[in-house]
Design an enzyme around this catalytic site. Structure first.
Site, PDB file in Angstrom:
ATOM      1  N   LYS A 113       0.838  -1.209   0.000  1.00  0.00           N
ATOM      2  CA  LYS A 113       0.000   0.000   0.000  1.00  0.00           C
ATOM      3  C   LYS A 113       0.870   1.254   0.000  1.00  0.00           C
ATOM      4  O   LYS A 113       2.059   1.231   0.338  1.00  0.00           O
ATOM      5  CB  LYS A 113      -0.941   0.016   1.214  1.00  0.00           C
ATOM      6  CG  LYS A 113      -0.234   0.081   2.590  1.00  0.00           C
ATOM      7  CD  LYS A 113       0.154   1.476   3.060  1.00  0.00           C
ATOM      8  CE  LYS A 113       0.896   1.441   4.389  1.00  0.00           C
ATOM      9  NZ  LYS A 113       1.636   2.681   4.689  1.00  0.00           N
ATOM     10  N   GLY A 123       7.508   1.498   4.645  1.00  0.00           N
ATOM     11  CA  GLY A 123       6.297   2.315   4.588  1.00  0.00           C
ATOM     12  C   GLY A 123       5.238   1.802   3.633  1.00  0.00           C
ATOM     13  O   GLY A 123       4.310   2.519   3.276  1.00  0.00           O
ATOM     14  N   MET A 124       5.362   0.515   3.210  1.00  0.00           N
ATOM     15  CA  MET A 124       4.374  -0.043   2.276  1.00  0.00           C
ATOM     16  C   MET A 124       3.592  -1.220   2.872  1.00  0.00           C
ATOM     17  O   MET A 124       2.868  -1.922   2.167  1.00  0.00           O
ATOM     18  CB  MET A 124       5.046  -0.470   0.972  1.00  0.00           C
ATOM     19  CG  MET A 124       5.569   0.708   0.167  1.00  0.00           C
ATOM     20  SD  MET A 124       6.103   0.225  -1.483  1.00  0.00           S
ATOM     21  CE  MET A 124       4.526  -0.123  -2.284  1.00  0.00           C
ATOM     22  N   GLY A 143       4.395  -4.171   3.821  1.00  0.00           N
ATOM     23  CA  GLY A 143       4.673  -5.489   3.245  1.00  0.00           C
ATOM     24  C   GLY A 143       4.472  -6.625   4.222  1.00  0.00           C
ATOM     25  O   GLY A 143       3.820  -7.631   3.907  1.00  0.00           O
ATOM     26  N   ASP A 184      -1.923  -2.286  10.750  1.00  0.00           N
ATOM     27  CA  ASP A 184      -2.190  -2.225   9.304  1.00  0.00           C
ATOM     28  C   ASP A 184      -2.848  -3.492   8.760  1.00  0.00           C
ATOM     29  O   ASP A 184      -3.310  -3.513   7.615  1.00  0.00           O
ATOM     30  CB  ASP A 184      -0.877  -2.008   8.524  1.00  0.00           C
ATOM     31  CG  ASP A 184      -0.427  -0.554   8.519  1.00  0.00           C
ATOM     32  OD1 ASP A 184      -1.265   0.331   8.790  1.00  0.00           O
ATOM     33  OD2 ASP A 184       0.764  -0.308   8.238  1.00  0.00           O
ATOM     34  N   ALA A 226      10.362  -2.953   5.393  1.00  0.00           N
ATOM     35  CA  ALA A 226      10.491  -1.860   6.381  1.00  0.00           C
ATOM     36  C   ALA A 226      10.605  -0.516   5.673  1.00  0.00           C
ATOM     37  O   ALA A 226      11.529   0.255   5.902  1.00  0.00           O
ATOM     38  CB  ALA A 226      11.702  -2.095   7.283  1.00  0.00           C
ATOM     39  N   PRO A 234       9.151  -3.598  -0.984  1.00  0.00           N
ATOM     40  CA  PRO A 234      10.277  -3.160  -0.149  1.00  0.00           C
ATOM     41  C   PRO A 234      10.024  -3.425   1.336  1.00  0.00           C
ATOM     42  O   PRO A 234       8.907  -3.230   1.825  1.00  0.00           O
ATOM     43  CB  PRO A 234      10.368  -1.656  -0.441  1.00  0.00           C
ATOM     44  CG  PRO A 234       9.820  -1.520  -1.835  1.00  0.00           C
ATOM     45  CD  PRO A 234       8.727  -2.549  -1.933  1.00  0.00           C
TER      46      PRO A 234
END
Length: 287
Positions: free
Chosen positions: A8, A96-97, A99, A134, A94, A92
């Site tokens: 995200k 900010g997406m 994962g 999240d 760590a 990626p």
């Protein structure tokens, strides 16, 4: 079972307060993109949870969120069989997406289906939040307003189509460090989250771009100027806006055409400014 765990970006991110338990209250607009990790789940007779991944530095024991997600459901439902999880990381790490949260969400979904536990997505989301704020969103996916610590979700319509250039510079950013150093009282400006929601509802790509803002940049960009450099290059080279996702360091730009985004991807690669660079698009289930 073969699953895709989608990452995200945050189209807008505001921090509105800090709770007594140390968690921060947020208001943010989340958007799934078509960058995904591949997950294969096999039922075994070992009675154990086994994890294999393509990245040597990731744990394959109870310190991995996919392990924790599997254990959560297998303990609750007293499942005696074992499972083997093969995790192919592309999102990626760590960065900010979300994962890790996306992977955990897919494993919750997969274990529920494989063992026919009959849990609804809402029930999976209620369990997922115990592992990470999240995870409920990563089960829901698409476009959403996220409030509370991230667990209060309101689905939004899909935004208009756009090319999304995602760049992750070769630096590591600690989410804990970013939140601990966020000066909430000193923030001069907060993102217009309601304006972003309105722009999405109106299918207004320019409006979405103009409302892109992330208060965590006040910490991360100050400590890692490469993020601002990437944002500036994206904007100078055709992005209608660019922003850092989550606590960083991943940075993304919104483009009206894919060809321009591809040329900027090549430029960032050539300059060695980003370790991982993708041209992708928004992803909304059922669209």
């Amino acid at each position: 079972m073969h699953l895709k765990a989608y990452g995200k970006i945050n189209l807008a991110l505001d921090v509105v307060g800090k709770r007594d338990d140390g968690y921060h209250e947020v208001r943010m607009v989340m958007q799934t993109v078509k960058i995904y990790d591949g997950i294969e789940i096999y039922v075994t007779d070992s009675g154990k949870i086994e994890v294999e991944t393509n990245l040597y530095f990731l744990p394959v024991n109870e310190n991995n969120l996919v392990y924790k997600a599997a254990k959560l459901l297998m303990d609750e439902f007293n499942i005696k069989k074992g499972i083997f999880i093969k995790l192919q990381k592309v999102i990626p790490v760590a960065a900010g997406m979300a994962g890790g949260s996306a992977d955990a969400a897919s494993v919750l979904y997969g274990v529920n289906k494989l063992f026919k536990l009959g849990l609804t997505n809402k029930e999976l989301m209620e369990r997922g939040v115990k592992l990470g704020a999240d995870i409920p969103y990563c089960i829901m996916r698409g476009t959403a307003l996220s409030e509370g610590i991230g667990e209060k979700l309101t689905r939004l319509p899909a935004p208009p189509k756009a090319a999304v250039l995602v760049a992750r510079p070769a630096i590591s950013v600690s989410t804990k460090f970013v939140y601990e150093n966020l000066n909430l009282k000193g923030l001069k400006k907060h993102p217009d989250i309601d304006g972003m929601v309105e722009a999405i509802k109106n299918k207004d790509l320019q409006g979405i771009a103009s409302n892109m803002e992330n208060v965590l940049e006040t910490v991360t960009v100050n400590n890692y100027p490469i993020i601002q450099d990437i944002k500036s290059i994206m904007k100078e080279r055709g992005a209608i806006n660019s922003l850092m996702s989550g606590s960083g360091p991943t940075t993304f730009g919104i483009y009206e055409d894919k060809k321009t985004a591809e040329s900027v991807k090549a430029f960032l690669r050539e300059k060695g400014m980003a370790k991982q660079v993708f041209v992708t698009e928004f992803y909304n289930p059922g669209k």
